[in-house]
Every structure is written in structure tokens, then in C-alpha cells.
Write a protein that holds these residues in place. Structure first.
Motif, PDB file in Angstrom:
ATOM      1  N   HIS A 167       0.846  -1.187   0.000  1.00  0.00           N
ATOM      2  CA  HIS A 167       0.000   0.000   0.000  1.00  0.00           C
ATOM      3  C   HIS A 167       0.882   1.236   0.000  1.00  0.00           C
ATOM      4  N   CYS A 225       0.583   5.587   0.167  1.00  0.00           N
ATOM      5  CA  CYS A 225      -0.295   6.744   0.336  1.00  0.00           C
ATOM      6  C   CYS A 225      -0.013   7.742  -0.786  1.00  0.00           C
ATOM      7  N   ASP A 263      -8.801   4.791   0.371  1.00  0.00           N
ATOM      8  CA  ASP A 263      -7.454   5.099  -0.113  1.00  0.00           C
ATOM      9  C   ASP A 263      -6.364   5.014   0.941  1.00  0.00           C
ATOM     10  N   CYS A 264      -6.733   4.781   2.195  1.00  0.00           N
ATOM     11  CA  CYS A 264      -5.697   4.596   3.228  1.00  0.00           C
ATOM     12  C   CYS A 264      -6.390   4.003   4.451  1.00  0.00           C
ATOM     13  N   GLY A 265      -5.638   3.804   5.507  1.00  0.00           N
ATOM     14  CA  GLY A 265      -6.200   3.245   6.736  1.00  0.00           C
ATOM     15  C   GLY A 265      -7.197   4.206   7.374  1.00  0.00           C
TER      16      GLY A 265
HETATM   17 ZN    ZN Z   1      -1.836   5.041   3.532  1.00  0.00          ZN
END
Ligand code: ZN
Ligand code: 39S
Length: 748
Positions: free
Chosen positions: A635, A637, A719-721
Motif C-alpha cells: 500500500h 499513500c 485510499d488509506c487506513g
Molecule cells: Zn496510507
């Protein structure tokens, strides 16, 4: 000779700004109360710098969210819908930074991107045909006046027009040069007004000058500044940082700047440029104290560098703003033999003064002390580890069979639906989660109580993920304080500060762990909770690790060995973890390389030889030994890797997820053009904002993705945690996400 700094941390010694801002967001304090707190913070910081004896003190380096947004906001470079929405100026500002969803309307947050090669993030403005540049804000003047009231004639700081233009987005058919004239006029007005209020200097930050510049860039810069500097009423400091200005140095010294600020730490080439070629009518602001790292300055080396310049009249300063280091090491509990090696922001002020004293011939004792510190043997080398790294061969970096073959095998074994849904790893780190961890740290709850709490969180969230029909589940990362600090805590060679907070974006901070010695895995790190989570469900739970490059990039690295060597040490440690997870029945393992791009050199010519040539192999080393049936995810960012797509494919992961929604899916074209092989989950909504995306919005985004990427390769995920989000918005958003994926699936 005098001293100054480029900027000071603003989050507060004990993160006062963070807590106040979050209270304001939760409506626990009024706008006036909030403003008073921020005023007190600024006062404390100015006094701190003044008391240290720094001669010229910056102002307007403070920000409620981001300085780049401040500059845009000051000049009315804002989307049209924000001008008309019925919110206070302050709330408009925050709406641009983090979105607004409420009775007054629905505003999407502006994109956020990494600030050069740091873990700080800036807000990206957009110029459109409606953009009406005019000086409507007052922040820079207000803060100058505020400092003046305290008896400080400060040097206001602003992100310069060239950098603002370079970092912004443009509507179709428009570009920077269409706005240069109006922008220059507006900056001129700022200069004039500041001069009328009694400012003697202004600091214009132009870090974009350290990147590769085209002839058009250079012309644009010259056009802006020849106009801006004409009949100026105050002195102008052109400040750069994070590298050297080789492409424009000869033009810079011809322009009518009064001071030029150059980074002598990250831009050693600046030293060559300056040598015997610095104009006598300007002041050189020599960035000699590292603004980004926490190690003590080596005075002997610094003095040699300064002497080398051959410039008499220097202003000693930091290499960048001190925004990137923690406030002070005074509140830390390190042993004296450790502590003496560190200099955080406040201690760096002292270093500037000591260097000045030495240069004036009044600081022999400082020099002697510093020499003896650097003469000490700090750590003993792990010879076994060094031999292991020396012995690595091509096979250690190569996963077999090759990607295409693995992809077919994995489709067969996992039998996931088309457009599989998943999340990036973390679920909300609520007050309860943070509080119980704080209690554990203070000994107020036992390890058993803490573990029971974490176990229950994991169970609840797994149940919920099954209920809403996500395909690949996560355990939620509740046990982690931060995705890097948590790993560091299980690796030898790491040290941790108690209060070493550094701002990452908005109110969010990180406490980068410090790499002190050689790094070895001390014990399994994630196996317990990952295996526990997998036991609770028949669905697949992804294991969740942080990759070696990200661990390095978000730590304070050593200065005595290369970044490559440190990263390979970490990679070997994470490799052990990957293999342990696999042994314990974890079939999909995500190895986050959120920060892969962070230390990518700012100049293209250095990309491979100085960075990618070891960063990519470090990641490959971590997963090269797993079975073909184990699926490796990664993953990243922010879709900041548009220009290094082939290198990302070289990571040889099976699946990659990344941010896309907030940058309008620009990256998809590039994936298509470069025939990207790795399966991809371009984030379908922005998690940095509390706003809930509707099913329609997400469906539309998936459709857009499918116009560029073959459906068999696409994953659907945020798109992210989700650690920074609240529970209600997280749940609502993911319900919509799974619904949208199900709807689109039906079309196939
Ligand atoms: Zn991220
Ligand atoms: N290192 C890093 N860099 C990153 C990211 C990241 O996740 N990690 N993500 C990207 C975006 N940046 C981010 C940076 C920080 C946070 C974040 O959530 N930070 C938290 C702190 C996380 C943390 O370390 N928490 C600790 C300490 C928490 C804390 O402050 N506890 C209080 C008490 C608890 C309470 O009552 O709230 C205290 O000790 O005083 C923990 O959970 O244990 C915050 O600022 O709020 C999110 C994204 C890019 N860079």
C-alpha cells in the motif's frame, strides 16, 4: 555575523495546538477561545526563540493547518463554492483543508500531498478560470503585529509565488504563467503593506528551486521576481531548502534579493556554487544546522564547511524549518550518554549560538566539548548482520515463480469475486483505544486487561466486516500506536522519545523512532494478533506489516552508516516476520510501503543510483521467499508515484492499493500507458476527511477506474487506513463501498 531560523515547530511543546484544534472541531470550545489558545502558543514560541538569543525571529511560520494553504487563502485562491458558503472565515479555511459536510453545504477537501522529501503534507490549491487573485486575508499582517506587540520585529515568512504556482493544480487549458502577473501584483501588495507596518525583512520560501528546473521555469521565476523586487520597501530573503539551486544560482545572484538562504546540509552542491562566487551586496543565510534530523551538529565539520564558503558576512541558520523535528529533548528520559547526542528544535537554537560564538573566537569550550562527543565510540557493530548483508545474492531479491504465473495460481486458490473489496488495515483509533494504551503504559491496567480489550475490538470489527460483506478482512491494528513506532518497539537498535512529536498534517503528529544501532528483529511482532484474528473467521484476514523503506523513512535514521545498509537490516527483520506469518496460516500479507517515495531524490538524475536501486530491492528481499500461494499486497499513500510506475511494478507485489480519489484518479492514465502488471486498488474515497461518500459517488469512481484498468486487476478499497476516522463515518462509508462494488459486479 547573526543567527536566525527558517521556522519553528508549531504543534506545541505538548501538542497544545493539536488538542485545541480538535476541541474546536468537536465544538467543545468557541472560535474566540480557540484563537486565544493559538495566540498563546505563538507567544510562547517567539519567546523561546528570543530567549535563546536568536537575532531575527520569523513570524507567520505558524499555521492552523498548512502554510501553503495559508498563502492561497490569503490571496483568495479558493474554489468558488467556498466564497458563497455561509461559514466563518476560520471554518472556510478548515473546510478547504478537511472538507465540510453539514447543514451549510457539502465541500470536498482539497488534495493533500507530501511536502518535498518530508513526512509533512501540504494542501494543493487549484487555479481555474474563476480564480480571482486578490489580497483578502490578514494572517501574515496580524501575526507580524502580534509579535510587534511583544517587542519583536519579526521577519514574516510566506510560501513564495513561484513555489505556490509550481505546487498547485490547474484547470484544463490553464497553467502557471497565466496567473503569474496577478500573483506577483498580490505579493507586491503584501510586501508594501508589511513595510508600512514596520517590517524590515520578508522571507519568501521557494523550495521548488531545488528541483530540476526547465528554461521556462527559470523564465517564470525571473519574470515574477524582477517585477516583485522593483522598488521594494523592505529587504527580501529568498529562502530555499531540501537541496541545491544549481539550475538557477547564476540568475539568483543577479536578482535584487537582499539575502539568499541556502541549505548546506542536504544541498552540498550549494557549497560549490557559493565558493568565490557570492555577491558582496547580499547576505548569505547559511543553513548549517540540520532542520530535519535530531542528531547533534558536528561543529568541526560545520566550521570546515563554513570556512570553505569564503564568505565573511554570514547569517547562521537551519537547513530547513524546524517544523520537521520535535520541540525539545528536555522532557525526554534518555540516559545522559544517549541524550547528549540529540538536538531537537530548542537545542538547535543553542547550536546556532554556539557555532556563532566559536566563529567569533569566543567558544573554544563548546568546540572542545563537541569534539569529544564525536570522538566517543557510540555503539558496537553487529558483525554477523554485516556479513549476512554482504552475502546477499540476486536470488535473495527474486520471488519465484514470476508474477503472471502467480496471479493465475492465486485466482484459483482464493476464488475471490470480481472487484474484491478490502480495507487498508486500520480501523478507528478511538479515545478508548488510545486511553487504555496510555493506561497500560502508566501501569494502570494489566497486560491481560489490555489484551482482552484489543481482542474484543478485533472480534467486533471482524464480525461487522463479515456482516457488511467485505471480501478480505483486516484485524484493525488496534494494538498499534503508529505503524512505524510499533515495529520499532520490537526491533533492537531502536530508541523512542516520550514526547518527540512532529507534525505530519493538520493536527496529526508522529513520534519518529530513532535508529540508534544495528537493527535485528527481537521477537515476532504481528503474529499473535494476526493469527488470533484469522481464528475468528472463515474469511481471509490480511496480515499487516510495515515495509523496510517506510520504517526507515519514518524513523530518524543514523548518520554513521548508509540509508541502504540500515534499510537492508530492517528488511531482513521484516522478512523473518513475513515468513512467520505464513507459517502461522496467514495467506494474504500486506506490506505497507506508504512512504516509498519519501526519500526519492528531488532531482531525477539521482533517482536510481541514489535511491531506487536499493529501495526496490529492499522490498523484494522482504517477500522473496514466500510461497506462490501466499498473496503479497502493498500500500502506498498519495498517488505521488505517477512518474515511477515501472519501479513500482518492480516491487513485484501481487496487489497494490493507493490513494487516488483526492487527486482525481490522475494516476490511472499512467497505469494504462505503462501497462502496469500488479493488481491495483486505487482508493475509491478519501479517508483524510470525515465526509461520507455516497454509493453513487463510489460507483462512479469504480466506473472511472474500469475505463483504465482491466476489471480482473481491480480491487475496491478506501485510499488509506481508517485510524483517524470516527466509527459512524467509517461504517457508513464502508457500507456504501461494499454496496457500490456489489452493484458494479452485477454489470459483468
Ligand atoms: Zn496510507
Ligand atoms: N509515521 C507515520 N507517518 C505517516 C502516517 C502514519 O500513519 N504514520 N500516515 C500518513 C498520514 N500521516 C498521519 C500521521 C499521524 C496520524 C495519527 O493518527 N497520529 C496520531 C498519533 C498516533 C500515536 O502515536 N498514538 C499513540 C499516542 C496517543 C496519544 O496521544 N495518547 C495520549 C492519551 C490518549 C488520549 O486520551 O487521547 C497521550 O499519551 O497523551 C498511541 O495511540 O498510543 C495523532 O496525531 O493523534 C495519522 C496519519 C503519512 N505519514
Amino acid at each position: 555575523m547573526t543567527t536566525t531560523i527558517i521556522g519553528f515547530p508549531r504543534i506545541g511543546e505538548h501538542r497544545e495546538l493539536k488538542f485545541a484544534t480538535e476541541k474546536y472541531f468537536r465544538k467543545e470550545i468557541t472560535e474566540d477561545e480557540f484563537k486565544q489558545i493559538t495566540k498563546d502558543i505563538r507567544k510562547k514560541h517567539w519567546k523561546e526563540v528570543e530567549d535563546a538569543g536568536i537575532d531575527i525571529i520569523p513570524s507567520n511560520d505558524f499555521s492552523l493547518y498548512d502554510n501553503t494553504l495559508d498563502a492561497a487563502f490569503l490571496l483568495n485562491i479558493v474554489p468558488k463554492e467556498i466564497e458563497t458558503i455561509d461559514l466563518s472565515n476560520l471554518d472556510k479555511y478548515f473546510a478547504l483543508a478537511r472538507g465540510y459536510q453539514g447543514e451549510k453545504g457539502d465541500i470536498k477537501a482539497l488534495p493533500m500531498k507530501k511536502w518535498f522529501n518530508t513526512n509533512y503534507h501540504y494542501i494543493v490549491s487549484k487555479f481555474t478560470k474563476d480564480t480571482n487573485i486578490k489580497l483578502t486575508g490578514t494572517k501574515i499582517f496580524d501575526e507580524f503585529a502580534e509579535a510587534k506587540e511583544l517587542g519583536i520585529t519579526s521577519r514574516p515568512v510566506i510560501v513564495g509565488p513561484f513555489t505556490l504556482l509550481k505546487l498547485s493544480d490547474y484547470a484544463e487549458g490553464l497553467s502557471a504563467k497565466d496567473f503569474a502577473k496577478d500573483l506577483t501584483a498580490a505579493y507586491k501588495e503584501i510586501f508594501t503593506r508589511l513595510a508600512s507596518f514596520g517590517a524590515e525583512w520578508i522571507q519568501v520560501d521557494e523550495p521548488s528551486l531545488v528541483k530540476d528546473l526547465s528554461p521556462e521555469d527559470i523564465n517564470l521565476f525571473k519574470e515574477i521576481y524582477s517585477e516583485l523586487l522593483a522598488d521594494k520597501k523592505l529587504k527580501v530573503l529568498l529562502q530555499t531548502y531540501f537541496g541545491d539551486v544549481r539550475d538557477i544560482y547564476s540568475q539568483l545572484i543577479d536578482l535584487d534579493f537582499d539575502g539568499i538562504g541556502l541549505d548546506l546540509v542536504e544541498g552540498p552542491k550549494n557549497i560549490e556554487l557559493i565558493k568565490d562566487n557570492f555577491p558582496a551586496d547580499k547576505k548569505l543565510f547559511a543553513g548549517i544546522v540540520n532542520g530535519k534530523y535530531i542528531w547533534k551538529n558536528n561543529y568541526q565539520n560545520s566550521l570546515a564547511t563554513l570556512e570553505d564558503l569564503g564568505v565573511e558576512d554570514l547569517v547562521l541558520t537551519t537547513s530547513s524549518s524546524l517544523l520537521h523535528v520535535p520541540y525539545t529533548s528536555e522532557n525526554e528520559k534518555f540516559e545522559p550518554e544517549v541524550l547528549e547526542h540529540f538536538a531537537f528544535a530548542k537545542e538547535k537554537l543553542k547550536e546556532l549560538k554556539e557555532l556563532e560564538a566559536i566563529l567569533k573566537g569566543e567558544g573554544q569550550e563548546y568546540l572542545d566539548q563537541n569534539k569529544s562527543l564525536f570522538a566517543k565510540e557510540r555503539i558496537s557493530k553487529n558483525q554477523e548482520l554485516a556479513t549476512k548483508i554482504d552475502g546477499l545474492t540476486e536470488a535473495d531479491f527474486t520471488r519465484l515463480p514470476a508474477f503472471a504465473e502467480r496471479e493465475a495460481i492465486q485466482k484459483e486458490v482464493f476464488k475471490l469475486p470480481l472487484l474484491p473489496t478490502t480495507t487498508i488495515g486500520s480501523f478507528p483509533q478511538t479515545k478508548e483505544v488510545k486511553q487504555i494504551r496510555a493506561k497500560l503504559k502508566k501501569g494502570e491496567v494489566s497486560q491481560e486487561e489490555y489484551d482482552t480489550f484489543i481482542g474484543d475490538q478485533i472480534k467486533d470489527w471482524l464480525n461487522w466486516q463479515e456482516e457488511i460483506g467485505l471480501d478480505v478482512l483486516v484485524h484493525g491494528e488496534f494494538e498499534r500506536n503508529d505503524m512505524v513506532e510499533y515495529f520499532g518497539q520490537n526491533l533492537s537498535g531502536y530508541l523512542f522519545s516520550q514526547n518527540g512529536w512532529v507534525q505530519s498534517y493538520g493536527t496529526r503528529g508522529v513520534k519518529p523512532p530513532i535508529i540508534w544501532g544495528d537493527v535485528v528483529r527481537e521477537r515476532p511482532i504481528t503474529v499473535k494478533w494476526s493469527a488470533y484474528a484469522q481464528e475468528q473467521t472463515d474469511k481471509i484476514v490480511k496480515g499487516m506489516l510495515t515495509g523496510p523503506v517506510t520504517i526507515l523513512n519514518w524513523s530518524f535514521p543514523r548518520e554513521d552508516i548508509s540509508l541502504r545498509e540500515s534499510t537492508l537490516q530492517i528488511a531482513l527483520a521484516i522478512q523473518e516476520e513475513v515468513l512467520d506469518l505464513e507459517k502461522n496460516g496467514i495467506r494474504i500479507i500486506q506490506i505497507d510501503e506508504a512512504a516509498l517515495r519519501e526519500k526519492l531524490p528531488l532531482r531525477k538524475s539521482d533517482w536510481f543510483k541514489e535511491y531506487l536501486d536499493w529501495a526496490i530491492p529492499a522490498f523484494r528481499l522482504v517477500h522473496s521467499k514466500v510461497d506462490e500461494k501466499t498473496q503479497i499486497h502493498t500500500h502506498m499513500c498519495y498517488s505521488e508515484f505517477t512518474d515511477i510506475i515501472p519501479a513500482i511494478d518492480q516491487l513485484d507485489a501481487d496487489v497494490i492499493s493507493f490513494e487516488a480519489s483526492r487527486s482525481n484518479l490522475d494516476i490511472l492514465d499512467e497505469l494504462k500507458a505503462k501497462n502496469f502488471q500488479t493488481e491495483v486498488g486505487p482508493g475509491v474515497y478519501d479517508i483524510h476527511s470525515p465526509r461520507i461518500p455516497s454509493v453513487e459517488e463510489i460507483t462512479k469512481t469504480i466506473h472511472t477506474i474500469l475505463t483504465k484498468v482491466p476489471v480482473e486487476k481491480v480491487w475496491v478499497n478506501p485510499d488509506c487506513g481508517l485510524k483517524t476516522r470516527g466509527i459512524p463515518e467509517t461504517r457508513a462509508s464502508l457500507v456504501n463501498l461494499t454496496q457500490a462494488a456489489k452493484d458494479v459486479r452485477k454489470e459483468y
